[in-house]
Design a protein around this motif. Structure first.
Motif, mmCIF file in Angstrom:
data_model
loop_
_atom_site.group_PDB
_atom_site.id
_atom_site.type_symbol
_atom_site.label_atom_id
_atom_site.label_comp_id
_atom_site.label_asym_id
_atom_site.label_seq_id
_atom_site.Cartn_x
_atom_site.Cartn_y
_atom_site.Cartn_z
ATOM 1 N N GLY A 86 0.819 -1.209 0.000
ATOM 2 C CA GLY A 86 0.000 0.000 0.000
ATOM 3 C C GLY A 86 0.849 1.253 0.000
ATOM 4 O O GLY A 86 0.553 2.216 -0.718
ATOM 5 N N ARG A 87 1.925 1.243 0.813
ATOM 6 C CA ARG A 87 2.847 2.386 0.816
ATOM 7 C C ARG A 87 3.496 2.558 -0.542
ATOM 8 O O ARG A 87 3.654 3.682 -1.040
ATOM 9 C CB ARG A 87 3.914 2.200 1.889
ATOM 10 N N ARG A 88 3.876 1.437 -1.159
ATOM 11 C CA ARG A 88 4.494 1.510 -2.492
ATOM 12 C C ARG A 88 3.526 2.122 -3.494
ATOM 13 O O ARG A 88 3.900 2.984 -4.293
ATOM 14 C CB ARG A 88 4.937 0.125 -2.951
ATOM 15 N N THR A 89 2.268 1.719 -3.445
ATOM 16 C CA THR A 89 1.253 2.269 -4.349
ATOM 17 C C THR A 89 1.088 3.768 -4.123
ATOM 18 O O THR A 89 0.969 4.535 -5.086
ATOM 19 C CB THR A 89 -0.089 1.540 -4.144
ATOM 20 N N ASP A 90 1.123 4.199 -2.859
ATOM 21 C CA ASP A 90 1.007 5.633 -2.550
ATOM 22 C C ASP A 90 2.177 6.421 -3.136
ATOM 23 O O ASP A 90 1.985 7.484 -3.730
ATOM 24 C CB ASP A 90 0.952 5.862 -1.044
ATOM 25 N N VAL A 91 3.388 5.894 -2.981
ATOM 26 C CA VAL A 91 4.574 6.589 -3.503
ATOM 27 C C VAL A 91 4.519 6.640 -5.031
ATOM 28 O O VAL A 91 4.807 7.675 -5.646
ATOM 29 C CB VAL A 91 5.878 5.913 -3.013
ATOM 30 N N GLN A 92 4.105 5.538 -5.656
ATOM 31 C CA GLN A 92 3.996 5.517 -7.119
ATOM 32 C C GLN A 92 2.961 6.538 -7.599
ATOM 33 O O GLN A 92 3.174 7.206 -8.620
ATOM 34 C CB GLN A 92 3.623 4.118 -7.602
ATOM 35 N N ALA A 93 1.874 6.693 -6.858
ATOM 36 C CA ALA A 93 0.851 7.683 -7.227
ATOM 37 C C ALA A 93 1.410 9.096 -7.118
ATOM 38 O O ALA A 93 1.126 9.949 -7.969
ATOM 39 C CB ALA A 93 -0.380 7.515 -6.343
ATOM 40 N N GLY B 32 13.768 7.517 -3.750
ATOM 41 C CA GLY B 32 14.447 6.895 -2.617
ATOM 42 C C GLY B 32 13.465 6.139 -1.727
ATOM 43 O O GLY B 32 13.743 5.030 -1.268
ATOM 44 N N GLN B 33 12.299 6.754 -1.487
ATOM 45 C CA GLN B 33 11.266 6.092 -0.694
ATOM 46 C C GLN B 33 10.764 4.833 -1.396
ATOM 47 O O GLN B 33 10.535 3.799 -0.759
ATOM 48 C CB GLN B 33 10.092 7.036 -0.443
#
Length: 133
Positions: free
Chosen positions: A10-17, A95-96
Motif C-alpha cells: 500500500g505504501r508503495r502504491t502511494d509513492v507511485q501515485a 528513494g522512498q
C-alpha cells in the motif's frame, strides 16, 4: 513492529501515485552571481555599491559536462526553480520507493518452481539432446 506485506504494498502504491503526479522537472542547482565589471567609471566600483547582479544561473551535468543556463527574466527563473524543486521531490520519492521495495522483497516468500511431471520430462529430453550434440 514490522509492517506487513500488504501495508508495504500500500505504501508503495502511494509513492507511485505521488510520482505519477509530478510535473516538469530538471536536475541541477540555481545559484546567484554578481560582481564588478571591467569599466573603471561604472557605478559598481563606487564605495558601498553592491555591484552588478544578482544574476541567476542553473548549473547541471549533461553527458558528463557542466552546462550553465542564465535566466533573462524573473519568470524564467521562477519556472526553473519550480522544475528543480520538482526534480528534488522526484529524487526523494524515488528513494522512498526503493526503500519500500527492498522491504517488500525481504518479506515476500520464496516460491519454489513446481514443475509438472510432463515439464520435467521435456527438460530432461532437452538436456539429453544438448549433451548429444
Amino acid at each position: 513492529m514490522a509492517d506487513s506485506l500488504s501495508d508495504l504494498e500500500g505504501r508503495r502504491t502511494d509513492v507511485q501515485a505521488q510520482i505519477a503526479q509530478l510535473g516538469d522537472m530538471r536536475s541541477g542547482s540555481i545559484t546567484a552571481t554578481g560582481g564588478r565589471c571591467g569599466y573603471a567609471n561604472c557605478h559598481c566600483h563606487s564605495a558601498g555599491d553592491p555591484g552588478h547582479g544578482p544574476y541567476y544561473r542553473l548549473t547541471r551535468k549533461v553527458e558528463g559536462k557542466t552546462v550553465t543556463e542564465t535566466f533573462s527574466s524573473p519568470a524564467g527563473l521562477a519556472k526553473a526553480q519550480r522544475e528543480v524543486a520538482e526534480y528534488q521531490r522526484f529524487h526523494e520519492l524515488s528513494g522512498q520507493l526503493l526503500e519500500v521495495n527492498e522491504q517488500i522483497c525481504g518479506l515476500r516468500p520464496v516460491e519454489e518452481d513446481t514443475l509438472s511431471a510432463q515439464e520435467k520430462k521435456r527438460r530432461k529430453r532437452s538436456a539429453a539432446r544438448s549433451r548429444a550434440k
